[in-house]
Design a protein around this motif. Structure first.
Motif, PDB file in Angstrom:
ATOM      1  N   THR B 294      52.381 114.961  91.493  1.00  0.00           N
ATOM      2  CA  THR B 294      51.224 115.555  92.152  1.00  0.00           C
ATOM      3  C   THR B 294      50.027 114.607  92.147  1.00  0.00           C
ATOM      4  OG1 THR B 294      50.851 116.705  90.071  1.00  0.00           O
ATOM      5  CG2 THR B 294      51.832 117.982  91.839  1.00  0.00           C
ATOM      6  N   ARG B 295      50.216 113.407  91.588  1.00  0.00           N
ATOM      7  CA  ARG B 295      49.186 112.362  91.737  1.00  0.00           C
ATOM      8  C   ARG B 295      49.926 111.064  92.021  1.00  0.00           C
ATOM      9  NH1 ARG B 295      45.740 109.379  88.352  1.00  0.00           N
ATOM     10  NH2 ARG B 295      46.769 110.112  86.466  1.00  0.00           N
ATOM     11  N   SER B 310      45.539 112.777  95.012  1.00  0.00           N
ATOM     12  CA  SER B 310      45.763 113.863  94.040  1.00  0.00           C
ATOM     13  C   SER B 310      45.842 115.201  94.749  1.00  0.00           C
ATOM     14  CB  SER B 310      44.593 113.933  93.052  1.00  0.00           C
ATOM     15  OG  SER B 310      44.387 112.658  92.505  1.00  0.00           O
ATOM     16  N   ALA B 311      46.786 115.998  94.297  1.00  0.00           N
ATOM     17  CA  ALA B 311      46.934 117.344  94.879  1.00  0.00           C
ATOM     18  C   ALA B 311      45.724 118.187  94.529  1.00  0.00           C
ATOM     19  CB  ALA B 311      48.203 118.015  94.354  1.00  0.00           C
ATOM     20  N   VAL B 329      45.299 117.210  99.731  1.00  0.00           N
ATOM     21  CA  VAL B 329      45.093 116.204  98.675  1.00  0.00           C
ATOM     22  C   VAL B 329      43.693 115.610  98.850  1.00  0.00           C
ATOM     23  CG1 VAL B 329      47.513 115.593  98.374  1.00  0.00           C
ATOM     24  CG2 VAL B 329      46.171 114.445 100.164  1.00  0.00           C
TER      25      VAL B 329
END
Lengths: 215, 346, 804
Positions: B294-295, B310-311, B329
């Motif tokens: 998620t990053r 980044s989410a 994001v």
């Protein structure tokens, strides 16, 4: 000759011989006591004479009929017509009353004589017990009914197997007295199986069975 | 754009079939279906409409929005078409299947919904002029592709938005012919990344007025994945300087395949070949029992681009019939901005 | 010490193996029949549940168009407004002579249907392209799939084990082709997940009616009464089996009295003895129960196909013909075996525990004590009375069965006294010594045979009662069919358009065309089927009215009144003069009530004009055609040719009746089977009683034999006695059976099915049953008689000898 037993042989199933050639004769009006040890075959011999059982060899003539080779219906007819039986116990038909039991054999034989039956019931002291069922009678009473039933049929031959065997002394004496006097009265012949020498002594003749033979 | 769609489609009714051949059967062969050819000349408005002789196709809109409350939001509106046979017929027995996905992502929640239909009866479909893409009451429609209204509803959320195109259509790969593997699998792929968006989000406890930027992807093909490719990571990034980047990585057993398009603020495109962009997961989250990056670090060394993506909401999981991750994001590093990320096959 | 006691007690069974076998068989029979019925019920209920789950029946609200099919346009209107509805097209059709329900669902929009999910997740899921596009695929249970694969002109068939029997599940696109119903939708399922905001359905499709899930036809509810009927039969069989157990245990206890006296004399406490005997009984119950379970399992397997056919025929309830061993009824069966055995032995055990140490009473005393005095018959009368009071005061189906149970049980308890009375009367008027002996002996035997004869009485009464009910029903039903099916031809057109064409073509050449139009309405009493009729002599002359006011047909035809079927009348207590609320707008007075044995649901009839007002646009595809009977066949062929109708679209009256009768007959196959089995158990009870009596028979028979009766004749008397007892019992059973029949017809049927039937008498059936009973008694006595015939004289002589 009413009953003629000639060289009769009989084995139990399994082969053990009981009677090894027994001969015996009994005429009208005669009484004969058959004695012997337990298991000597005296009851067996009586049953043969009563057509209740079959034998292996020899000859039995009852009231002029040769029993050997006689089929079931013929044997049953002889029992109905010519002989009466009194056993040590279980003589009576449990589901019938004393009165019905008394007359049963005579009616089967087709010669019920009401007067004679009433007389018998009186003689045997059963008049007050006529509506009772066998299971409500004492042993002595039961045997008196059995004798009454036997004599009511007016048999030519009465066969009795230890009729007093289950009774006490008093009852025993009463039953025996009644039986002998009725036999004498009617002129029937009697073959009585007993182990008691005292009883045997009261009959005309006696025969002793031992080792499968008359001795 | 999203390979994801490939999957969804074929596998629409058949999860196990999907597992047998690539993700959602997208690695299957294309018997009877047309295959994208290089040098194809797009015709509009016709090509905004459906292409039934191709196996799969989608109208895929994502938007990064800001609410009147100042918080960031994301929405997704997608209509997938999947053909069982390369034709369209009237009535229930139409072989064209349609699937709609809609989602709203807030900083702390992800709402989504799904609709299924078949063609032939009018319950779902797309017309090119006037433009309308619909399934049930969900719709994206307007007099033309430049001016659209967009609406969708789930059980506890929904949105009504208008889209206004602020720039031209852009074509990926070789003038819209987008190669998806070293073996040459490809799709037709163009986008409208310049939508200005405004309208209302309906959330369970309130309605929120929003404005922002939208990005529409149009893609169709018959066999976009190679047999060994199992999933992909797809990025659409809008930088604050007005430039945009579309970049994806198809993860294969043998090797990964990447492609990207750099889009200038006025719509000039530069197609970047396999290997130009690097993707490295920096952090993972556990989402729906799976480990999902998620990053990310995304670099384009030739262009001095090195950003962290980044989410906004790590739990932006689409638990639909075919599950995938799709969410807004934020971008930081050499460039900053916002965008959308899609990940499949995890 | 306990071990020693057990050894002694068990030694009894070693010596009386036949008695042991009888006891085990008695327990097994009781458990077996009961378990079979339970297994059938459990299987049927599981089938309903499976079907409901698989097809999501009765789980969601639905939309229906009272006027007929829903069009795709209307479906789209709802969908485009956001309503998540799934289209279903269904119809029962005949394929290869078999009536099959075709259910077409939109498998794309409603993939959550469990039956569809199941297929998708199977090991070899079908290709969606095959499922959804021509020719499509049919899904069917294995049995139906086999049948369908032999039919021509159908799409390929896939097997889906969880589907109900006689149902084809397929995509709606395939169904509309198969049923020739292009573009039609039967109902829309309102799916559970709906979007956030929705317009009112009434604003989009005002013509559609929303049917709540709860008011949809519930198979389980509908068939409850049928299963209760089966259970009652199972219980009867169980009771009959327990008679055997009671008799055998009682005898065994009596025979063991001597042994028990000895044990007690040796210092064993009565408490110890009771516990050991309880243990012994439990073990016996367990073994017998296990055997019974196996018996029940196979019996259920043998009966289930017919039950399934019945339930499908009668209620359209989906039941497959295969039985599965379910722990639920298996455990229940064992519990019943245990409970039943202890119940049947309780009396004997209590008497044993109160036996004085030195009691001399033997077997004979036990027998006579069992049924002497007034206690038993008084108790019998009391039980009968309780049944009647319960029925009168409470009413309802369960009370009805209480009445039946009280009647049967009470009569059974009265039986010994009655038999004894009859015998003593005969005895009194008998002259000959042998006849006299036979009667008196029979009476003496009575206590020992009582239980078996009670069992026989129950079985016979059930036979007469149920037989009378079924035959009365059949007679009524046949007459009703004659009244109801008066048209020479019944025709189903493809659609309204063709219907009009056909009527126009027919009009000049037939006596009358009677449209058959109906609509299913949601009604507080359950689904209500509303029919429209035209004014025609056919109805005025033949329609089977069981209650009517003045000018019935004039009022109905004028649209002023409604006719309702008996089910609705009884359920809602509506009779001529009352008002029936048809829907919110229409309430009409009831002009008459007609009998209706074709279905369990409510029905009403209005004039055609009224029907069109209440439910505009009801389809008009079906017609009855009145014409000369001789020309019916010709006309049917002409219709098929001219309008290209499939064979089943034109049905002649005779064929229609034959179909109805076939369904009817199937309905009672199980009942008859259970009847025969119960009679068989009763026969077995007689046999076992006679066998256990055997040892007590010799002292009865030996003196008679010695006095000059042959064994052959005595054997004949044994047969005669058994036959005589059975005959008397059968004669006593007749009025009991008729009372039972009346209860079934006038009370149970009304409660269970909603109709009351007139009672007819069938003396020929009684005669047949009577002969069957004598035969059973003869067979039961044959074994003991044979034994007597072959008995060696030595056995009889032993009676007189010392050793007894």
């Amino acid at each position: 000759m009413l009953l003629k037993i000639d060289n009769v042989q009989k084995s139990y199933p399994g082969g053990r011989p009981v009677l090894r050639g027994v001969s015996l004769a009994l005429d009208k009006g005669q009484t004969l006591a058959l004695t012997g040890e337990s298991g000597s075959g005296k009851s067996t011999l009586l049953n043969l004479a009563a057509t209740l059982d079959s034998f292996d060899g020899g000859e039995i003539t009852l009231d002029g009929t040769d029993l050997s080779g006689l089929e079931d219906p013929g044997r049953a007819a002889l029992r109905r017509q010519s002989v009466s039986l009194v056993f040590q116990q279980f003589n009576l038909i449990p589901s019938l009353t004393v009165a019905q039991n008394l007359s049963f054999h005579a009616r089967l034989a087709g010669r019920l004589d009401e007067a004679w039956s009433t007389h018998l019931a009186d003689r045997l002291g059963l008049s007050d017990l006529l509506d009772r069922y066998p299971e409500n009678l004492s042993g002595g009473q039961q045997q008196r009914v059995a004798i009454g039933r036997a004599m009511a049929a007016q048999p030519k031959l009465l066969l009795a197997d230890e009729p007093t065997g289950n009774l006490d002394e008093t009852a025993s004496a009463t039953v025996l007295d009644l039986m002998l006097s009725l036999v004498a009265e009617t002129g029937a012949a009697l073959l009585l199986v007993t182990h008691s020498q005292d009883i045997a002594a009261r009959l005309d003749r006696r025969a002793h069975l031992s080792g499968g033979r008359i001795t | 754009m999203n390979v994801k769609s490939w999957l969804l489609i074929l596998a629409l009714l058949l999860p196990s079939f999907a597992q047998a051949q690539g993700y959602a059967g997208l690695g299957g062969s294309a018997e009877g279906f047309d295959i994208p050819q290089p040098g194809y000349r797009f015709k509009f408005p016709q090509d905004h409409g459906p292409h039934p002789s191709f196996r799969i196709e989608w109208w895929y809109l994502t938007a990064n929005l800001t609410g009147e409350d100042g918080r960031p939001y994301g929405i997704q509106w997608t209509l997938f078409r999947s053909a069982l046979k390369p034709k369209e017929t009237e009535g229930w027995q139409s072989p064209q299947l349609w699937m709609g996905h809609a989602a709203v992502t807030t900083p702390d929640h992800h709402y989504f919904a799904e609709r299924l239909s078949r063609g032939g009866i009018g319950q779902a479909g797309v017309t090119a002029q006037p433009f309308e893409a619909w399934i049930d009451e969900w719709h994206m429609r307007g007099p033309d592709m430049g001016t659209l209204s967009l609406s969708a509803n789930g059980g506890n959320f929904g949105y009504d938005l208008t889209l206004q195109a602020q720039g031209p259509l852009v074509f990926h790969g070789d003038q819209g012919y987008s190669v998806k593997s070293a073996d040459g699998q490809a799709s037709y792929y163009y986008s409208q990344p310049f939508f200005a968006v405004e309208g209302t989000l309906h959330l369970p406890d309130q309605d929120i007025a929003v404005t922002g930027q939208g990005w529409l992807d149009r893609e169709w093909s018959s066999q976009p994945l190679a047999a060994d490719q199992s999933g992909w990571d797809w990025f659409s990034l809008s930088f604050d300087d007005g430039n945009k980047l579309m970049a994806f990585r198809l993860r294969g057993d043998r090797s990964d395949f990447t492609a990207a398009t750099l889009i200038s603020a006025d719509g000039e495109t530069t197609a970047l070949p396999d290997g130009s962009v690097t993707f490295s997961p920096l952090e993972t989250s556990t989402v729906a029992g799976r480990t999902i990056p998620t990053r990310w670090r995304v670099t384009l060394p030739d262009r001095n681009l090195d950003v962290e993506v980044s989410a906004l909401t790590p739990q932006a999981w689409m638990a639909t019939r075919f599950e995938y991750w799709e969410g807004p994001v934020t971008i930081s590093g050499s460039h900053s901005g916002r965008g959308y990320l899609e990940m499949t096959g995890y | 010490m306990t071990v020693a006691i057990i050894q002694v007690l068990l030694s009894h069974w070693r010596r009386h193996r036949l008695q042991l076998a009888t006891l085990l068989i008695g327990i097994a029979l009781a458990t077996g029949l009961w378990s079979a019925v339970q297994a059938i019920n459990a299987e049927a209920r599981a089938s309903y549940q499976r079907a409901n789950e698989q097809l999501a029946l009765g789980q969601h609200d639905e939309l229906r168009n009272p006027a007929g099919p829903i069009t795709i346009d209307r479906y789209l209107s709802l969908r485009r407004a956001g309503w998540q509805v799934a289209a279903v097209l269904e119809e029962t059709t005949r394929i290869g002579g078999r009536s099959i329900r075709v259910m077409g669902v939109d498998m794309v929009a409603y993939p959550a249907l469990p039956a569809v999910t199941g297929i998708e997740q199977s090991a070899t899921p079908p290709d969606p392209a095959d499922m959804l596009t021509a020719p499509g695929r049919l899904l069917a249970s294995p049995d139906l799939a086999r049948f369908l694969s032999n039919q021509t002109g159908l799409p390929p068939v896939l097997t889906s084990p969880d589907l109900p029997p006689d149902l084809i599940l397929t995509d709606i696109g395939v169904a509309e082709v198969l049923l020739d119903r292009k573009g039609q939708i039967s109902r829309l399922i309102i799916l559970p997940d709906q979007p956030r905001t929705l317009p009112e359905i009434a604003a989009i499709t005002p013509e559609l009616e929303r049917v709540e899930a709860s008011s949809q036809l519930d198979t389980a509810q509908l068939t409850d009464s049928f299963h209760l009927n089966l259970s009652a039969f199972g219980l009867l069989s169980f009771a009959v089996g327990l008679f055997i157990v009671h008799g055998t245990v009682g005898l065994a206890f009596a025979q063991r009295r001597g042994m028990i006296r000895t044990l007690r004399a040796l210092g064993v406490s009565m408490r110890q003895l009771v516990w050991v005997i309880l243990l012994e009984l439990s073990l016996l119950a367990l073994f017998g129960g296990l055997a019974g379970l196996m018996l029940g399992y196979f019996l259920a397997g043998a009966l289930l196909p017919d039950v399934a056919a019945t339930l499908r025929g009668l209620y359209g309830a989906p039941v497959s013909g295969e039985i599965a061993l379910q722990p639920k009824w298996a455990v229940a069966g064992l519990a019943m075996a245990l409970g039943g055995t202890l119940l049947a032995s309780g009396h004997a055990l209590i008497r044993l525990s109160h036996m004085p140490l030195l009691s001399g009473a033997g077997v004979q005393a036990w027998r006579t004590a069992a049924f002497n005095g007034f206690t038993t018959p008084l108790l019998g009368l009391l039980i009968m009375l309780v049944g009647i009071i319960v029925q009168l005061s409470i009413g309802g189906l369960v009370a009805g069965f209480t009445l039946v149970a009280g009647m049967l049980l009470g009569a059974a308890m009265l039986l010994p006294s009655l038999l004894s009375l009859v015998i003593s009367i005969f005895q009194r008027f008998t002259k000959g010594p042998i006849a006299q002996w036979i009667w008196s002996d029979m009476r003496a035997q009575l206590p020992g045979l009582s239980l078996a004869l009670m069992a026989l009485l129950l079985a016979l009464a059930a036979n007469i009662g149920v037989g009378t009910m079924v035959s009365s029903f059949r007679l009524t039903f046949t007459g009703w069919l004659d009244q109801r099916l008066t048209s020479e031809l019944y025709l189903t057109a493809k659609d309204d358009q063709q219907g009009r064409e056909i009527s126009n073509w027919l009009a000049p050449q037939v006596d009358a065309i009677l449209p058959i139009r109906s609509v299913e309405l949601a009604h507080p009493s359950g689904p209500l089927f509303l029919y429209g009729v035209v004014d025609d002599q056919t109805y005025r002359q033949h329609w089977p009215l069981i209650a009517s006011g003045a000018d019935v047909w004039d009022r109905v035809n004028a649209g002023e009144a409604v006719l309702i079927n008996e089910q609705l009348a009884r359920r809602q207590d509506l009779w001529p003069g009352d008002d029936l609320m048809i829907n919110r707008e229409y309430t009409l007075p009831v002009a008459g009530v007609y009998s209706d044995y074709g279905n369990p649901t409510g029905q009403a009839i209005v004039s055609m004009t009224r029907l069109d007002q209440i439910a505009p646009g009801v389809e008009a595809r079906r017609f009855g055609i009145r014409t000369r009977a001789e020309s019916a066949t010709e006309l049917a062929d002409a219709l098929r040719d001219r309008f290209d109708l499939p064979g089943q679209a034109v049905i002649q009256q005779a064929a229609m009746k034959a179909q109805s009768m076939a369904v009817f007959e199937k309905t009672f196959v199980v009942t008859s089977a259970l009847n025969v089995l119960t009679l068989g158990v009763a026969g077995f009870a007689i046999l076992t009683s006679l066998l256990t009596l055997w040892t007590q028979r010799l002292p009865q028979i030996a003196p008679v034999w010695a006095l000059g009766l042959t064994r052959a004749r005595l054997a004949q008397f044994e047969l005669l006695r058994s036959v005589l007892l059975a005959a008397i019992t059968a004669i006593i059973a007749l009025p009991l059976g008729l009372a039972l029949a009346w209860t079934l017809l006038a009370i149970i049927n009304v409660e269970a099915f909603g109709w009351r039937l007139p009672m007819y008498l069938f003396p020929a059936d009684w005669a047949r049953l009577f002969l069957l009973t004598l035969l059973a008694a003869l067979v039961a006595a044959a074994l003991p008689a044979m034994r007597l015939l072959r008995l060696p004289p030595a056995e009889l002589l032993r009676v007189f000898a010392n050793e007894r």
